[in-house]
Motif scaffolding. Structure first.
Motif, short mmCIF file in Angstrom:
data_model
loop_
_atom_site.label_atom_id
_atom_site.label_comp_id
_atom_site.label_asym_id
_atom_site.label_seq_id
_atom_site.Cartn_x
_atom_site.Cartn_y
_atom_site.Cartn_z
N GLN A 28 57.16 99.40 71.76
CA GLN A 28 57.56 100.68 72.35
C GLN A 28 57.78 100.53 73.86
OE1 GLN A 28 54.33 103.22 71.13
NE2 GLN A 28 55.29 103.76 69.17
N ARG A 29 56.91 99.74 74.50
CA ARG A 29 57.06 99.54 75.95
C ARG A 29 58.35 98.80 76.26
NH1 ARG A 29 56.19 95.24 78.82
NH2 ARG A 29 55.11 94.22 77.09
N ARG A 31 61.03 98.61 74.37
CA ARG A 31 62.18 99.43 74.00
C ARG A 31 62.51 100.47 75.07
NH1 ARG A 31 61.70 103.11 68.76
NH2 ARG A 31 60.32 104.17 70.22
N SER A 32 61.47 100.94 75.77
CA SER A 32 61.70 101.96 76.80
C SER A 32 62.31 101.38 78.07
CB SER A 32 60.38 102.65 77.14
OG SER A 32 59.45 101.73 77.68
N THR A 33 62.19 100.06 78.24
CA THR A 33 62.70 99.44 79.48
C THR A 33 63.90 98.53 79.25
OG1 THR A 33 61.07 97.63 79.24
CG2 THR A 33 60.43 99.54 80.57
N SER A 35 67.32 96.97 77.25
CA SER A 35 68.52 97.50 76.60
C SER A 35 68.57 97.03 75.15
CB SER A 35 69.76 97.02 77.35
OG SER A 35 69.82 95.60 77.35
N GLN A 36 69.33 97.77 74.34
CA GLN A 36 69.47 97.39 72.94
C GLN A 36 70.17 96.04 72.83
OE1 GLN A 36 68.33 98.59 70.24
NE2 GLN A 36 67.53 100.58 70.90
N GLU A 104 59.51 103.83 62.04
CA GLU A 104 59.84 103.77 63.47
C GLU A 104 60.78 102.61 63.75
OE1 GLU A 104 57.54 103.31 67.77
OE2 GLU A 104 56.41 103.66 65.92
N SER A 108 64.78 102.97 65.04
CA SER A 108 65.20 102.39 66.32
C SER A 108 66.17 101.24 66.16
CB SER A 108 63.96 101.90 67.09
OG SER A 108 63.30 100.87 66.37
#
Length: 236
Positions: A28-29, A31-33, A35-36, A104, A108
């Protein structure tokens, strides 16, 4: 008393669940910072998937141990029905957490963008590596190897579960035979105890009658001796 395999398997499930939760927080950390499509994000996603697969395999073992206790009987393992219910609830809770993590990951997962060209061409698979990028090709091969290893591990775990199921069936049959033997032994002991009680009663009655008979004979013999002594004194 039979051996309860629950606690040993639960420790493995708890350790795997803790590892999965740590990887989930890391994913999660990132993914929040990130890029895909970044390598770090893909690595975190694959690690979490592999850990969830191992956790699910451990959970299957744990659920099998709960089913063994349910089939054989909680009393046979020395546990209460309330504890058995808590074990079932724990298995269900861990399974819901696994499903939540998988959902989840699925939500994502980025969708592969459609490719357009001025001429008709065969669409390239979404997971196919870019042949012009050696690093991406190597990462793709590594992922395929990890997936094959996971499939082999799951096959081994499946065979182990089948073996455990057969062993559980054998244990259940053996326990049933032992219970029947114990029941027959208990019946035989009760019958023997009843016969022994009757024999003791007859023995006490015989001893009492014998004591009474011996006392009467002693009185008669003493009377005869006394009469003989009196006659001897008179005659002398």
């Amino acid at each position: 008393m039979s051996t309860d395999p629950y606690h040993a398997v639960q420790q493995e499930v708890s350790a795997s669940l803790s590892t999965a939760e740590t990887l989930r927080a890391s994913y999660q950390r990132i993914r929040s910072t990130a890029s895909q499509g970044s390598e770090e994000l893909e690595w975190a996603r694959n690690e979490l998937k592999a850990t969830l697969a191992a956790l699910e395999a451990d959970l299957e073992d744990l659920e099998e141990s709960v089913k063994i206790v349910e089939r054989t009987g909680a009393r046979m393992f020395g546990i209460e029905e309330s504890e058995l219910m808590e074990r079932r609830q724990y298995v269900d809770r861990v399974r819901r957490e696994i499903e939540g993590m998988r959902a989840e990951l699925a939500s994502s997962q980025p969708a592969a963008p459609p490719s357009y060209s001025s001429r008709t061409q065969t669409p390239k698979p979404a997971n196919a590596p870019d042949e012009s990028d050696p690093q991406a090709s190597w990462a793709h091969q590594e992922q395929e190897m990890m997936l094959r290893q996971q499939d082999e591990t799951l096959d081994v775990i499946g065979g182990t579960l089948n073996t455990l199921q057969r062993q559980a069936g054998l244990i259940g049959s053996e326990v049933a035979v032992h219970n029947e033997m114990l029941s027959d032994l208990e019946t035989g002991v009760d019958r023997t105890e009843s016969k022994l009680g009757d024999a003791m009663k007859r023995m006490r009655k015989f001893i009492r009658e014998t004591e009474e008979t011996k006392s009467g004979w002693c009185v008669v013999i003493l009377t005869i001796v006394l009469l003989c002594l009196l006659l001897a004194v008179i005659l002398v």
